[in-house]
Scaffold this motif. Structure first.
Motif, PDB file in Angstrom:
ATOM      1  N   PRO A 231       0.838  -1.200   0.000  1.00 55.38           N
ATOM      2  CA  PRO A 231       0.000   0.000   0.000  1.00 55.38           C
ATOM      3  C   PRO A 231       0.872   1.249   0.000  1.00 55.38           C
ATOM      4  N   ASN A 232       0.432   2.242  -0.780  1.00 53.58           N
ATOM      5  CA  ASN A 232       1.237   3.446  -0.911  1.00 53.58           C
ATOM      6  C   ASN A 232       0.340   4.601  -1.302  1.00 53.58           C
ATOM      7  N   GLY A 233       0.887   5.806  -1.379  1.00 57.51           N
ATOM      8  CA  GLY A 233       0.129   6.964  -1.811  1.00 57.51           C
ATOM      9  C   GLY A 233      -0.301   6.840  -3.260  1.00 57.51           C
ATOM     10  N   LEU A 237       1.531   4.856  -6.411  1.00 51.25           N
ATOM     11  CA  LEU A 237       0.867   3.722  -7.057  1.00 51.25           C
ATOM     12  C   LEU A 237       0.663   3.982  -8.545  1.00 51.25           C
ATOM     13  N   ALA A 238       0.256   5.194  -8.895  1.00 48.66           N
ATOM     14  CA  ALA A 238       0.047   5.533 -10.310  1.00 48.66           C
ATOM     15  C   ALA A 238       1.346   5.403 -11.092  1.00 48.66           C
ATOM     16  N   ALA A 239       2.454   5.861 -10.495  1.00 52.00           N
ATOM     17  CA  ALA A 239       3.750   5.758 -11.170  1.00 52.00           C
ATOM     18  C   ALA A 239       4.167   4.300 -11.337  1.00 52.00           C
ATOM     19  N   GLN A 240       3.954   3.499 -10.292  1.00 54.51           N
ATOM     20  CA  GLN A 240       4.316   2.075 -10.378  1.00 54.51           C
ATOM     21  C   GLN A 240       3.471   1.355 -11.429  1.00 54.51           C
ATOM     22  N   ALA A 298      -5.772   5.580 -10.933  1.00 53.78           N
ATOM     23  CA  ALA A 298      -4.316   5.427 -10.853  1.00 53.78           C
ATOM     24  C   ALA A 298      -3.812   4.190 -11.588  1.00 53.78           C
ATOM     25  N   GLY A 299      -4.720   3.313 -12.007  1.00 49.67           N
ATOM     26  CA  GLY A 299      -4.323   2.130 -12.764  1.00 49.67           C
ATOM     27  C   GLY A 299      -4.247   0.852 -11.966  1.00 49.67           C
ATOM     28  N   VAL A 300      -4.806   0.854 -10.751  1.00 45.61           N
ATOM     29  CA  VAL A 300      -4.820  -0.367  -9.944  1.00 45.61           C
ATOM     30  C   VAL A 300      -5.936  -1.279 -10.453  1.00 45.61           C
ATOM     31  N   ASP A 301      -5.605  -2.529 -10.736  1.00 46.60           N
ATOM     32  CA  ASP A 301      -6.595  -3.496 -11.215  1.00 46.60           C
ATOM     33  C   ASP A 301      -7.353  -4.172 -10.080  1.00 46.60           C
TER      34      ASP A 301
END
Length: 341
Positions: A231-233, A237-240, A298-301
């Protein structure tokens, strides 16, 4: 157990939407021993901190399975180390636990987050994983890692500093063992008179990496079907997620799955604002839905929810998530938005 066929969802497809969007899963153990009330009870019962109460675990897993969640996840913690880590994880051996879950669930993907590959011989991991995949009807997602607990390696006579090389070797062995007729015996050699059974039910068991596994980003993109990050900001997360998908695209590979986690204490009041805590928050469902929408952007699936901080009974929390939040995510997925327009 149903037979896997070309028209059936792969395990990875159970946690990701074809056009993008967010799915939710549940991380084991299913207890709420990190709440103040349950912490007081743990002390009265003289249970060590970090060892969960698993009395209601089977019933809660069945509730999760029938309620529309995409997956359940478990950790691999071979040795309880209360002095340095203080968390026993999911307690049960992960492959025994996966076999149990295969028998009491029908719908959810069964994920590990993650099997510490260098601690196990890859032949036995290959056999155990393929067995779970067959018994579950093709629902295994094999999360893998190199491990971050140095105490475990000396106990097994293994070199902690060599875990990156051992991790790469194990991944290669697993791929060969699942697809090859004959038994891989190292250095690309196969013994044709022997075989490792069963083979997986899925065409390919998807592997996702938790952390970095002491590997380069290019190796991860080429050899893993997904990433499971701490878990992160939102910006991090978006960058990763962007970097993961860009690396896959550069290799002309499918986008795979980008997964994270969240420690949730869901408040009774749906309008209660979020109060951040380590790796998550106490929040009412309205603020939580806003956060889920931001994670989707942010792109999290897929997001694995750990409910151990919950102050409410877990069956109530699971019910509210299924009744009031999962339908909202489905309605707000890109495909649903396109259809509505």
């Amino acid at each position: 157990m149903s037979k896997f066929n070309a028209g059936q969802l792969s395990a990875l497809d159970r946690i990701r939407k074809p056009e993008g969007g967010l799915t939710l899963g549940i991380e084991l153990p299913l207890d709420n021993d990190w709440s103040p009330e349950r912490e007081a009870r743990r002390i009265r019962e003289n249970r060590p901190f970090g060892v969960p109460d698993l009395a209601d675990y089977p019933d809660l897993v069945r509730q999760v399975d029938r309620s529309g969640f995409a997956a359940v996840w478990m950790r691999d913690v071979p040795v309880f180390d209360p002095n340095n880590f203080g968390d026993a994880g999911s307690v049960y051996d992960p492959f025994v636990n996966l076999g149990f879950l295969a028998g009491i669930t029908e719908n959810v993907a069964l994920g590990t987050a993650a099997i510490v590959l260098p601690l196990r011989h890859p032949m036995m991991v290959a056999k155990a994983a393929a067995s779970v995949d067959q018994l579950s009807g093709g629902r295994l997602i094999l999360g893998v890692a190199s491990g971050d607990r140095p105490v475990e390696y000396p106990l097994l006579g293994l070199d902690f500093e060599q875990r990156g090389e051992a991790f790469r070797s194990a991944v290669s062995y697993l791929r060969d063992a699942w697809k090859t007729d004959g038994l891989p015996i190292g250095d690309g050699r196969v013994e044709p008179s022997l075989d490792l059974l069963p083979k997986p039910q899925q065409t390919q068991i998807s592997m996702i990496i938790a952390g970095q596994g002491r590997q380069s980003p290019d190796w991860i993109a080429a050899n893993m079907e997904g990433r499971f990050v701490y878990p992160n900001g939102l910006e991090r997360l978006a960058a990763q997620a962007h970097d993961w998908r860009a690396a896959r695209q550069a290799l002309d590979l499918p986008r795979g799955a980008f997964v994270s986690a969240f420690h949730l204490d869901l408040a009774d009041d749906p309008n209660e604002p979020a109060t951040p805590r380590r790796f998550g928050a106490r929040t009412g469902r309205n603020a939580f839905v806003e956060h889920l929408n931001a994670l989707e952007d942010a792109g999290v699936d897929h997001l694995a929810l750990l409910l151990r901080p919950s102050r409410r009974p877990l069956n109530e929390v699971i019910d509210e998530l299924a009744r009031d939040i999962l339908p909202t995510l489905n309605a707000q997925s890109p495909s649903a938005k396109t259809a509505a327009e």
